[in-house]
Write a protein that holds these residues in place. Structure first.
Motif, PDB file in Angstrom:
ATOM      1  N   ALA A  45       6.241  10.097   4.825  1.00 42.05           N
ATOM      2  CA  ALA A  45       4.937  10.232   4.170  1.00 42.05           C
ATOM      3  C   ALA A  45       3.841   9.577   5.006  1.00 42.05           C
ATOM      4  CB  ALA A  45       4.991   9.624   2.772  1.00 42.05           C
ATOM      5  N   ARG A  46       4.130   8.417   5.577  1.00 40.93           N
ATOM      6  CA  ARG A  46       3.155   7.726   6.431  1.00 40.93           C
ATOM      7  C   ARG A  46       2.896   8.505   7.719  1.00 40.93           C
ATOM      8  NH1 ARG A  46       4.939   1.327   6.120  1.00 40.93           N
ATOM      9  NH2 ARG A  46       4.944   1.166   3.837  1.00 40.93           N
ATOM     10  N   PHE A  47       3.944   9.122   8.268  1.00 34.72           N
ATOM     11  CA  PHE A  47       3.819   9.950   9.470  1.00 34.72           C
ATOM     12  C   PHE A  47       2.816  11.076   9.220  1.00 34.72           C
ATOM     13  CE2 PHE A  47       5.759  13.785  11.615  1.00 34.72           C
ATOM     14  CZ  PHE A  47       5.326  13.505  12.890  1.00 34.72           C
ATOM     15  N   PHE A  48       3.019  11.813   8.130  1.00 36.62           N
ATOM     16  CA  PHE A  48       2.086  12.899   7.816  1.00 36.62           C
ATOM     17  C   PHE A  48       0.689  12.365   7.530  1.00 36.62           C
ATOM     18  CE2 PHE A  48       6.015  15.389   6.708  1.00 36.62           C
ATOM     19  CZ  PHE A  48       5.879  16.291   7.748  1.00 36.62           C
ATOM     20  N   GLN A  49       0.598  11.240   6.840  1.00 36.00           N
ATOM     21  CA  GLN A  49      -0.707  10.643   6.548  1.00 36.00           C
ATOM     22  C   GLN A  49      -1.443  10.280   7.837  1.00 36.00           C
ATOM     23  OE1 GLN A  49      -0.657   6.861   4.470  1.00 36.00           O
ATOM     24  NE2 GLN A  49      -2.562   7.382   3.435  1.00 36.00           N
ATOM     25  N   SER A  50      -0.709   9.792   8.842  1.00 39.57           N
ATOM     26  CA  SER A  50      -1.340   9.428  10.118  1.00 39.57           C
ATOM     27  C   SER A  50      -1.968  10.631  10.814  1.00 39.57           C
ATOM     28  CB  SER A  50      -0.329   8.750  11.048  1.00 39.57           C
ATOM     29  OG  SER A  50       0.554   9.697  11.626  1.00 39.57           O
ATOM     30  N   LEU A  51      -1.489  11.813  10.461  1.00 40.78           N
ATOM     31  CA  LEU A  51      -2.012  13.054  11.031  1.00 40.78           C
ATOM     32  C   LEU A  51      -3.086  13.691  10.156  1.00 40.78           C
ATOM     33  CD1 LEU A  51       1.455  14.496  12.076  1.00 40.78           C
ATOM     34  CD2 LEU A  51      -0.305  13.611  13.624  1.00 40.78           C
ATOM     35  N   GLY A  52      -3.387  13.030   9.023  1.00 41.60           N
ATOM     36  CA  GLY A  52      -4.374  13.571   8.102  1.00 41.60           C
ATOM     37  C   GLY A  52      -3.805  14.554   7.101  1.00 41.60           C
ATOM     38  N   TYR A  53      -2.489  14.557   6.929  1.00 38.03           N
ATOM     39  CA  TYR A  53      -1.810  15.472   6.024  1.00 38.03           C
ATOM     40  C   TYR A  53      -1.162  14.717   4.865  1.00 38.03           C
ATOM     41  CZ  TYR A  53      -1.744  18.601  10.169  1.00 38.03           C
ATOM     42  OH  TYR A  53      -2.068  19.359  11.248  1.00 38.03           O
ATOM     43  N   THR A  54      -0.708  15.481   3.880  1.00 34.58           N
ATOM     44  CA  THR A  54       0.236  14.999   2.886  1.00 34.58           C
ATOM     45  C   THR A  54       1.425  15.953   2.942  1.00 34.58           C
ATOM     46  OG1 THR A  54      -0.512  16.371   1.025  1.00 34.58           O
ATOM     47  CG2 THR A  54      -1.670  14.263   1.381  1.00 34.58           C
ATOM     48  N   GLU A  55       2.507  15.589   2.279  1.00 34.14           N
ATOM     49  CA  GLU A  55       3.679  16.475   2.283  1.00 34.14           C
ATOM     50  C   GLU A  55       3.416  17.765   1.515  1.00 34.14           C
ATOM     51  OE1 GLU A  55       6.996  14.027   1.063  1.00 34.14           O
ATOM     52  OE2 GLU A  55       7.251  13.317   3.113  1.00 34.14           O
ATOM     53  N   LEU A  56       2.367  17.796   0.716  1.00 35.10           N
ATOM     54  CA  LEU A  56       1.993  19.012  -0.019  1.00 35.10           C
ATOM     55  C   LEU A  56       0.874  19.796   0.648  1.00 35.10           C
ATOM     56  CD1 LEU A  56       2.144  17.716  -3.695  1.00 35.10           C
ATOM     57  CD2 LEU A  56       3.778  19.213  -2.521  1.00 35.10           C
ATOM     58  N   ASP A  57       0.284  19.234   1.707  1.00 37.73           N
ATOM     59  CA  ASP A  57      -0.828  19.922   2.367  1.00 37.73           C
ATOM     60  C   ASP A  57      -0.821  19.650   3.867  1.00 37.73           C
ATOM     61  OD1 ASP A  57      -3.110  21.275   3.092  1.00 37.73           O
ATOM     62  OD2 ASP A  57      -4.483  19.949   2.027  1.00 37.73           O
ATOM     63  N   ILE A  58      -0.091  20.501   4.565  1.00 42.96           N
ATOM     64  CA  ILE A  58      -0.071  20.503   6.030  1.00 42.96           C
ATOM     65  C   ILE A  58      -0.649  21.854   6.434  1.00 42.96           C
ATOM     66  CG2 ILE A  58       1.348  20.416   8.115  1.00 42.96           C
ATOM     67  CD1 ILE A  58       3.382  18.781   6.379  1.00 42.96           C
ATOM     68  N   GLU A  59      -1.920  21.834   6.761  1.00 40.12           N
ATOM     69  CA  GLU A  59      -2.632  23.071   7.089  1.00 40.12           C
ATOM     70  C   GLU A  59      -2.506  24.092   5.952  1.00 40.12           C
ATOM     71  OE1 GLU A  59      -4.536  23.026   9.707  1.00 40.12           O
ATOM     72  OE2 GLU A  59      -3.699  21.193  10.577  1.00 40.12           O
ATOM     73  N   GLY A  60      -2.546  23.607   4.702  1.00 44.88           N
ATOM     74  CA  GLY A  60      -2.546  24.489   3.536  1.00 44.88           C
ATOM     75  C   GLY A  60      -1.192  24.785   2.912  1.00 44.88           C
ATOM     76  N   VAL A  61      -0.125  24.309   3.528  1.00 44.50           N
ATOM     77  CA  VAL A  61       1.213  24.506   2.945  1.00 44.50           C
ATOM     78  C   VAL A  61       1.929  23.163   2.878  1.00 44.50           C
ATOM     79  CG1 VAL A  61       1.419  26.913   3.696  1.00 44.50           C
ATOM     80  CG2 VAL A  61       2.261  25.082   5.180  1.00 44.50           C
ATOM     81  N   GLY A  62       2.999  23.114   2.109  1.00 41.94           N
ATOM     82  CA  GLY A  62       3.760  21.886   1.967  1.00 41.94           C
ATOM     83  C   GLY A  62       5.073  21.959   2.715  1.00 41.94           C
ATOM     84  N   ILE A  63       5.915  20.961   2.465  1.00 45.37           N
ATOM     85  CA  ILE A  63       7.250  20.950   3.070  1.00 45.37           C
ATOM     86  C   ILE A  63       8.305  20.748   1.995  1.00 45.37           C
ATOM     87  CG2 ILE A  63       6.476  20.040   5.300  1.00 45.37           C
ATOM     88  CD1 ILE A  63       7.870  17.317   4.297  1.00 45.37           C
ATOM     89  N   ILE A  64       9.516  21.134   2.335  1.00 47.82           N
ATOM     90  CA  ILE A  64      10.709  20.845   1.548  1.00 47.82           C
ATOM     91  C   ILE A  64      11.744  20.313   2.531  1.00 47.82           C
ATOM     92  CG2 ILE A  64      12.628  21.836   0.246  1.00 47.82           C
ATOM     93  CD1 ILE A  64      10.713  23.866  -0.900  1.00 47.82           C
ATOM     94  N   VAL A  65      12.428  19.240   2.147  1.00 48.43           N
ATOM     95  CA  VAL A  65      13.526  18.734   2.971  1.00 48.43           C
ATOM     96  C   VAL A  65      14.710  19.672   2.780  1.00 48.43           C
ATOM     97  CG1 VAL A  65      15.154  16.833   3.300  1.00 48.43           C
ATOM     98  CG2 VAL A  65      12.738  16.346   2.900  1.00 48.43           C
TER      99      VAL A  65
END
Length: 141
Positions: A45-65
């Motif tokens: 979560a911190r990794f994505f936050q450092s890039l300006g993302y959240t796990e639900l919003d990475i260029e408009g889409v989310g992720i699933i493990v």
């Protein structure tokens, strides 16, 4: 029986420090195997936050493990500070691996290493989607 072997890159683009609390320990007095993944999830979560993302919003889409593999290297104990390093690699059309390493801060002792497979997911459409190209070009190890 063969064992999991996880090869990591020389350098990672991201690292964060996470202190281990009593809740992370098991009956043996060291880091619980299931709770190791909660520490890695916080780092993700911190990794994505450092890039300006959240796990639900990475260029408009989310992720699933989609999967996870880990390899223990040493014990970890209450009060120790872990440095979790992370990066992305092994991109496919729908996902990638997040490679990570966890070291104890003061001694640099490696505690664990692993990879977490993620797929990109459109939560509006409720379906797997393409890796955002701008994410791939920005973060690939």
């Amino acid at each position: 029986m063969s064992r999991i072997r996880i090869e990591l890159p020389e350098q990672f683009p991201f690292a964060t420090e996470i202190t281990l609390y009593l809740i992370h320990m098991n009956y043996g007095g060291h880091l619980d195997n299931a709770l190791l993944l909660t520490v890695v999830s916080e780092a993700r979560a911190r990794f994505f936050q450092s890039l300006g993302y959240t796990e639900l919003d990475i260029e408009g889409v989310g992720i699933i493990v989609s999967d996870a593999a880990l390899q223990y290297r040493s014990e970890a104990f209450h009060g120790e500070v872990m440095v979790v390093s992370m990066g992305a690699a092994n991109f496919g059309s729908k996902g990638c691996d997040l490679l990570w390493r966890m070291n104890e801060r003061s001694s640099n002792r490696e505690v664990a290493r692993g990879k977490t497979g993620i797929v990109f997911f459109d939560y509006t459409e409720r379906k797997v989607t393409q890796v955002p190209e701008s994410f791939r070009s920005r973060i690939e190890c």
